[in-house]
Design a protein around this motif. Structure first.
Motif, PDB file in Angstrom:
ATOM      1  N   LEU A 106       0.951  -1.327   0.220  1.00 43.78           N
ATOM      2  CA  LEU A 106      -0.046   0.145   0.017  1.00 43.78           C
ATOM      3  C   LEU A 106       0.875   1.262   0.011  1.00 43.78           C
ATOM      4  O   LEU A 106       0.422   2.278  -0.296  1.00 43.78           O
ATOM      5  CB  LEU A 106      -0.783  -0.092   1.203  1.00 43.78           C
ATOM      6  CG  LEU A 106      -2.008  -1.181   1.260  1.00 43.78           C
ATOM      7  CD1 LEU A 106      -2.750  -1.066   2.540  1.00 43.78           C
ATOM      8  CD2 LEU A 106      -3.225  -0.642   0.244  1.00 43.78           C
ATOM      9  N   LEU A 107       2.149   1.122   0.386  1.00 43.67           N
ATOM     10  CA  LEU A 107       2.946   2.253   0.417  1.00 43.67           C
ATOM     11  C   LEU A 107       3.167   3.191  -0.825  1.00 43.67           C
ATOM     12  O   LEU A 107       2.979   4.286  -0.776  1.00 43.67           O
ATOM     13  CB  LEU A 107       4.357   1.910   0.832  1.00 43.67           C
ATOM     14  CG  LEU A 107       4.669   2.134   2.333  1.00 43.67           C
ATOM     15  CD1 LEU A 107       5.969   1.656   2.691  1.00 43.67           C
ATOM     16  CD2 LEU A 107       4.253   3.546   2.619  1.00 43.67           C
ATOM     17  N   ALA A 110       0.105   5.214  -0.989  1.00 38.50           N
ATOM     18  CA  ALA A 110       0.209   6.519  -0.042  1.00 38.50           C
ATOM     19  C   ALA A 110       1.024   7.437  -0.436  1.00 38.50           C
ATOM     20  O   ALA A 110       0.976   8.722  -0.397  1.00 38.50           O
ATOM     21  CB  ALA A 110       0.214   5.722   1.188  1.00 38.50           C
ATOM     22  N   THR A 111       2.454   7.129  -0.737  1.00 38.52           N
ATOM     23  CA  THR A 111       3.255   7.980  -1.250  1.00 38.52           C
ATOM     24  C   THR A 111       3.019   8.752  -2.354  1.00 38.52           C
ATOM     25  O   THR A 111       3.204  10.023  -2.464  1.00 38.52           O
ATOM     26  CB  THR A 111       4.841   7.261  -1.522  1.00 38.52           C
ATOM     27  OG1 THR A 111       5.034   6.547  -0.435  1.00 38.52           O
ATOM     28  CG2 THR A 111       5.913   8.128  -1.748  1.00 38.52           C
ATOM     29  N   ILE A 113      -0.250   9.648  -3.349  1.00 37.35           N
ATOM     30  CA  ILE A 113      -1.212  10.609  -3.027  1.00 37.35           C
ATOM     31  C   ILE A 113      -0.690  11.862  -2.171  1.00 37.35           C
ATOM     32  O   ILE A 113      -0.858  12.845  -2.618  1.00 37.35           O
ATOM     33  CB  ILE A 113      -1.946   9.759  -2.100  1.00 37.35           C
ATOM     34  CG1 ILE A 113      -2.860   8.894  -2.812  1.00 37.35           C
ATOM     35  CG2 ILE A 113      -2.987  11.004  -1.422  1.00 37.35           C
ATOM     36  CD1 ILE A 113      -3.713   8.155  -2.213  1.00 37.35           C
ATOM     37  N   PHE A 114       0.327  11.405  -1.193  1.00 35.30           N
ATOM     38  CA  PHE A 114       0.933  12.725  -0.878  1.00 35.30           C
ATOM     39  C   PHE A 114       2.043  13.357  -1.617  1.00 35.30           C
ATOM     40  O   PHE A 114       2.214  14.464  -1.225  1.00 35.30           O
ATOM     41  CB  PHE A 114       1.719  12.123   0.611  1.00 35.30           C
ATOM     42  CG  PHE A 114       0.729  11.686   1.661  1.00 35.30           C
ATOM     43  CD1 PHE A 114       0.255  12.861   2.305  1.00 35.30           C
ATOM     44  CD2 PHE A 114       0.608  10.660   2.044  1.00 35.30           C
ATOM     45  CE1 PHE A 114      -0.760  12.404   3.527  1.00 35.30           C
ATOM     46  CE2 PHE A 114      -0.219  10.285   3.151  1.00 35.30           C
ATOM     47  CZ  PHE A 114      -0.964  11.374   3.845  1.00 35.30           C
ATOM     48  N   SER A 135      -3.124  -1.766  -4.942  1.00 37.97           N
ATOM     49  CA  SER A 135      -3.324  -1.703  -3.725  1.00 37.97           C
ATOM     50  C   SER A 135      -4.731  -2.467  -3.312  1.00 37.97           C
ATOM     51  O   SER A 135      -4.821  -3.036  -2.155  1.00 37.97           O
ATOM     52  CB  SER A 135      -3.612  -0.240  -3.317  1.00 37.97           C
ATOM     53  OG  SER A 135      -2.539   0.598  -3.425  1.00 37.97           O
ATOM     54  N   ILE A 161       1.560   2.739   7.385  1.00 30.26           N
ATOM     55  CA  ILE A 161       1.791   3.072   5.876  1.00 30.26           C
ATOM     56  C   ILE A 161       1.172   4.406   5.809  1.00 30.26           C
ATOM     57  O   ILE A 161       1.812   5.320   4.801  1.00 30.26           O
ATOM     58  CB  ILE A 161       0.716   2.135   5.015  1.00 30.26           C
ATOM     59  CG1 ILE A 161       1.224   0.776   5.333  1.00 30.26           C
ATOM     60  CG2 ILE A 161       0.472   2.577   3.725  1.00 30.26           C
ATOM     61  CD1 ILE A 161       2.519   0.456   5.033  1.00 30.26           C
ATOM     62  N   VAL A 162       0.280   5.114   6.356  1.00 31.50           N
ATOM     63  CA  VAL A 162      -0.510   6.430   6.094  1.00 31.50           C
ATOM     64  C   VAL A 162       0.981   7.405   6.415  1.00 31.50           C
ATOM     65  O   VAL A 162       1.262   8.199   5.877  1.00 31.50           O
ATOM     66  CB  VAL A 162      -1.545   6.784   6.887  1.00 31.50           C
ATOM     67  CG1 VAL A 162      -1.919   8.185   6.423  1.00 31.50           C
ATOM     68  CG2 VAL A 162      -2.680   5.939   5.933  1.00 31.50           C
ATOM     69  N   GLY A 165       3.879   7.074   4.296  1.00 30.75           N
ATOM     70  CA  GLY A 165       3.697   7.837   2.832  1.00 30.75           C
ATOM     71  C   GLY A 165       3.798   9.436   3.102  1.00 30.75           C
ATOM     72  O   GLY A 165       4.371   9.768   2.193  1.00 30.75           O
TER      73      GLY A 165
END
Length: 302
Positions: A106-107, A110-111, A113-114, A135, A161-162, A165
């Motif tokens: 999932l990283l 998340a990465t 998105i950020f 994901s 993970i959140v 990221g």
């Protein structure tokens, strides 16, 4: 004069080196928390790496962060120095390292998105399709094999993970100005006033009762996972783009499964291998059909 940073093969190679180093993080953390308290592992790894970071900054006379860079550095510290190590250490009390490694799939999403929110990157729509599919494959595996077994462990891994990221994206953005090794070093130094007391207060009552394997696990996450890996990783993200190079993290479960089986003798069921193969196929599609927009060339401060 330093060569301006741009999207090159060097960024992907640095990113791959970082992923290879990070692949040993969860197995090493698992070994460490079998003999040491999670809070101690979190504090000690950051304190050891922070002391080395302070030495590096002094030896190379690194430029101090500007006032506007302090808050972003604190965000990096909260994400990758405190948040991810602590949450994964707690999670590994409930789940195996092989199970936790699946969540690393999932990283990249998340990465990415950020990377959009914090660094202004704009990947093409196809990129998001393949990232979301990868994901989804990871989440489907977790729901089928993990949530019923340990909701606490899975929730902790999702939280890890959140915050990770966010820390990756923020650190990569700063690396374009400060340089990759300077970012992680300053983040570690900022964390020292909190992490040193944490390590002291949570230290084991008797050090001679802790197994050698636990100490080796702590040594790995302190030196490689907390410092050396980030030198390569942040440079790779800054050179090749946060969203693009971030997709290399989908290789991390595969490398991690191999280490978990070899080092911890954990069983890796066929479903785990299948989930990993699915997300790797998705990142390959993301690279082919959804390349991120190029990163603006900048020169890190001396």
């Amino acid at each position: 004069m330093r060569k301006p940073l741009n999207s090159t093969t060097d960024g992907w190679l640095c990113g791959l080196a970082g992923v290879l180093i990070f692949s040993g993080s969860l197995p090493a953390t698992r070994v460490a928390v079998l003999g040491l308290a999670p809070l101690f592992v979190t504090g000690a790894r950051a304190a050891i790496a922070g002391a080395l970071a302070a030495l590096l900054l002094a030896l190379f006379r690194a430029a101090r962060p500007e006032r506007g860079e302090i808050v972003p550095l604190i965000v990096v510290a909260l994400g990758v120095v405190v948040g991810f190590p602590l949450l994964t250490a707690l999670a590994l009390r409930h789940v195996s390292s092989a199970h936790a490694i699946v969540f690393i799939g999932l990283l990249p999403l998340a990465t990415a998105i950020f990377g959009v929110l914090r660094a202004g990157e704009r990947p093409q729509p196809a990129f998001w399709i393949f990232s979301a599919l990868g994901s989804a494959a990871v989440v489907a595996f977790a729901v089928r094999h993990g949530v019923d077994a340990s909701p606490i462990g899975d929730a902790l891994m999702l939280g890890a993970i959140v915050v990770c990221g966010l820390g990756y994206a923020e650190g990569a953005r700063l690396s374009r100005r400060l340089g990759g090794w300077q970012v992680i070093c300053w983040a570690l130094v900022i964390s020292l006033p909190v992490m040193v007391p944490l390590a002291w207060w949570t230290q084991p009552a008797a050090f001679d009762t802790v197994s050698a394997a636990a100490w080796w696990g702590l040594a790995y996450v302190s030196l490689f996972s907390m410092l050396i890996g980030f030198v390569f990783w942040y440079r790779g993200l800054a050179l090749g783009g946060i969203a693009g190079v971030g997709q290399l993290q989908l290789l991390q479960p595969f490398f991690g499964f191999v280490l978990a089986a070899l080092v911890l003798h954990e069983t890796v069921p066929p479903e785990m291998i299948g989930a990993t193969a699915a997300v790797i196929a998705c990142v390959a599609g993301a690279r082919r059909f959804g390349r991120a927009s190029p990163v603006a060339a900048v020169v890190p401060r001396a």
